[in-house]
Write a protein that holds these residues in place. Structure first.
Motif, mmCIF file in Angstrom:
data_model
loop_
_atom_site.group_PDB
_atom_site.id
_atom_site.type_symbol
_atom_site.label_atom_id
_atom_site.label_comp_id
_atom_site.label_asym_id
_atom_site.label_seq_id
_atom_site.Cartn_x
_atom_site.Cartn_y
_atom_site.Cartn_z
ATOM 1 N N CYS A 180 6.945 -2.161 -2.744
ATOM 2 C CA CYS A 180 7.032 -3.447 -3.447
ATOM 3 C C CYS A 180 8.303 -4.229 -3.138
ATOM 4 O O CYS A 180 8.591 -5.220 -3.823
ATOM 5 N N VAL A 181 9.057 -3.825 -2.129
ATOM 6 C CA VAL A 181 10.327 -4.496 -1.850
ATOM 7 C C VAL A 181 10.123 -5.956 -1.466
ATOM 8 O O VAL A 181 11.013 -6.796 -1.664
ATOM 9 N N HIS A 182 8.955 -6.301 -0.942
ATOM 10 C CA HIS A 182 8.668 -7.693 -0.551
ATOM 11 C C HIS A 182 7.918 -8.451 -1.643
ATOM 12 O O HIS A 182 7.409 -9.550 -1.389
ATOM 13 N N GLU A 183 7.853 -7.875 -2.855
ATOM 14 C CA GLU A 183 7.205 -8.511 -4.011
ATOM 15 C C GLU A 183 5.763 -8.928 -3.702
ATOM 16 O O GLU A 183 5.406 -10.113 -3.759
ATOM 17 N N PRO A 184 4.916 -7.961 -3.424
ATOM 18 C CA PRO A 184 3.521 -8.280 -3.098
ATOM 19 C C PRO A 184 2.761 -8.789 -4.319
ATOM 20 O O PRO A 184 3.123 -8.513 -5.465
ATOM 21 N N GLU A 185 1.689 -9.507 -4.048
ATOM 22 C CA GLU A 185 0.828 -10.023 -5.114
ATOM 23 C C GLU A 185 -0.294 -9.046 -5.462
ATOM 24 O O GLU A 185 -0.907 -9.148 -6.526
ATOM 25 N N LEU A 186 -0.561 -8.119 -4.565
ATOM 26 C CA LEU A 186 -1.640 -7.147 -4.743
ATOM 27 C C LEU A 186 -1.145 -5.805 -4.217
ATOM 28 O O LEU A 186 -0.679 -5.714 -3.080
ATOM 29 N N VAL A 187 -1.219 -4.762 -5.058
ATOM 30 C CA VAL A 187 -0.704 -3.447 -4.686
ATOM 31 C C VAL A 187 -1.814 -2.416 -4.784
ATOM 32 O O VAL A 187 -2.577 -2.388 -5.765
ATOM 33 N N PHE A 188 -1.912 -1.555 -3.764
ATOM 34 C CA PHE A 188 -2.873 -0.457 -3.741
ATOM 35 C C PHE A 188 -2.101 0.861 -3.796
ATOM 36 O O PHE A 188 -1.159 1.079 -3.019
ATOM 37 N N LEU A 225 0.846 -1.194 0.000
ATOM 38 C CA LEU A 225 0.000 0.000 0.000
ATOM 39 C C LEU A 225 0.879 1.242 0.000
ATOM 40 O O LEU A 225 1.739 1.401 0.863
ATOM 41 N N LEU A 226 0.658 2.107 -0.995
ATOM 42 C CA LEU A 226 1.325 3.411 -1.033
ATOM 43 C C LEU A 226 0.270 4.484 -0.836
ATOM 44 O O LEU A 226 -0.534 4.754 -1.731
ATOM 45 N N PRO A 227 0.238 5.121 0.345
ATOM 46 C CA PRO A 227 -0.767 6.164 0.594
ATOM 47 C C PRO A 227 -0.499 7.395 -0.265
ATOM 48 O O PRO A 227 0.615 7.615 -0.749
ATOM 49 N N ALA A 228 -1.519 8.220 -0.428
ATOM 50 C CA ALA A 228 -1.333 9.504 -1.101
ATOM 51 C C ALA A 228 -0.458 10.394 -0.220
ATOM 52 O O ALA A 228 -0.561 10.387 1.002
ATOM 53 N N ARG A 229 0.434 11.128 -0.873
ATOM 54 C CA ARG A 229 1.323 12.045 -0.149
ATOM 55 C C ARG A 229 2.007 11.330 1.022
ATOM 56 O O ARG A 229 1.967 11.783 2.163
#
Length: 243
Positions: free
Chosen positions: A166-174, A101-105
Motif C-alpha cells: 500500500c505504499v503507493h496508496e492504491p484504490e483497490l487492494v487484493f 496485491l499481497l500474495p499468500a506467503r
C-alpha cells in the motif's frame, strides 16, 4: 457489491444492474482451463468495502484472483477494474498502477530490513521517498524498521507486507489469505488495519468462517460458481453475572 450470476438482474428483460461506483465490473466473465470451467460465466460487481472470497487454495480461487488483479485474461466476457477494460493491454497497465496485491506467503530477500523491503516496493511503484516513513508509521512499524524481515514475528511481517503493498496508496487492494497462521489476539489488531487499506479490499480465505465478522460481504467458490456466504459478525459470548 458482488453478486453471482444474475443476482442483480432487473425484472425488466433481465438487465443487469451495476453500480456506477463499482471498483470491479464483470459481465459474462468466465475462466476455462482446457475443456473445464474454473469459473462459469457470471456477471457481478464489487463496490466499496471489504469483500471476501473463500475456497481452498487451488486453480479455481487462484484463477479468479489472477483475473481480477489483471494477471490472467478471462476466457470469455468483459472485465473492468477501476473503470479500465483489463482485457486490453492499455487497460491492464492503467489499472495496475492503482491496485495493490499481497500474495499468500509472500517472499522477501533474506537479510533485508523492514525499511529496505518497503523502500524497494516504493521504488518499484515510483512513489516519493517520504512515502516509506509515512507508511511505516501508519502500520506501526517505525520501531521495527531496522530489523531484518527474518526476525519479525508473523503479525509484524504481515504488516510489512501490507506496507509494501500500500505504499503507493492504491484504490483497490487484493489480499490472498492475509490472516492464515495469525493468532486470535493479533487478528483483533490487524482486522481494523485490513479494513482501512483502501476504499475497496478483496480478501481470500480457505474457509468461509475466516471471513465472518470483518468482511462486508463474502462469497465462496463452489463447483465453478460464486455462492454467497454469510459474513455477519460473530456473536459475543455472554459473561454470567458476578464473573
Amino acid at each position: 457489491m458482488i453478486a453471482p450470476d444474475l443476482a442483480h438482474a432487473s425484472p425488466i428483460r433481465g438487465v443487469i444492474m451495476i453500480g456506477n461506483s463499482s471498483a470491479i465490473v464483470a459481465r459474462g466473465l468466465g475462466i476455462r482451463r482446457s475443456r473445464r470451467w474454473i469459473l462459469r460465466p457470471t456477471t457481478f460487481d464489487v463496490t466499496h468495502g471489504v469483500v471476501g472470497l473463500a475456497g481452498p487454495a487451488g486453480p479455481g480461487r487462484s484463477a479468479v484472483l489472477q483475473a481480477l488483479t489483471t494477471l490472467r485474461r478471462p476466457s470469455v466476457g468483459d472485465l473492468e477494474v477501476l473503470g479500465h477494460d483489463v482485457t486490453r493491454r492499455a487497460g491492464r497497465r492503467a489499472a495496475r498502477a492503482r491496485i495493490g496485491l499481497l500474495p499468500a506467503r509472500f517472499a522477501w530477500t533474506s537479510g533485508l530490513s523492514t525499511r529496505d523491503f518497503v523502500a524497494y516496493a516504493s521504488y518499484y511503484k515510483c512513489t516519493p521517498r517520504r512515502a516509506v516513513d509515512a507508511i511505516l508509521e501508519r502500520f506501526g512499524l517505525s520501531d521495527a524498521a531496522a530489523l531484518e524481515m527474518d526476525m519479525l514475528p508473523q503479525d509484524l511481517r504481515l504488516r510489512a507486507g501490507l506496507a509494501a503493498t500500500c505504499v503507493h496508496e492504491p484504490e483497490l487492494v487484493f489480499l490472498d489469505e492475509p490472516l492464515a497462521g495469525i493468532g486470535d489476539s493479533e487478528r483483533e489488531d490487524l482486522i481494523p488495519l485490513l479494513r482501512s487499506l483502501a476504499p475497496t479490499v478483496v480478501a481470500t480465505a480457505a474457509d468461509p468462517a475466516e471471513l465472518t465478522g470483518w468482511c462486508d460481504r463474502g462469497f465462496s467458490m463452489v463447483r465453478g460458481r460464486l455462492v454467497e456466504v454469510p459474513c455477519a459478525p460473530r456473536p459475543r459470548l455472554r459473561v454470567p453475572a458476578g464473573v
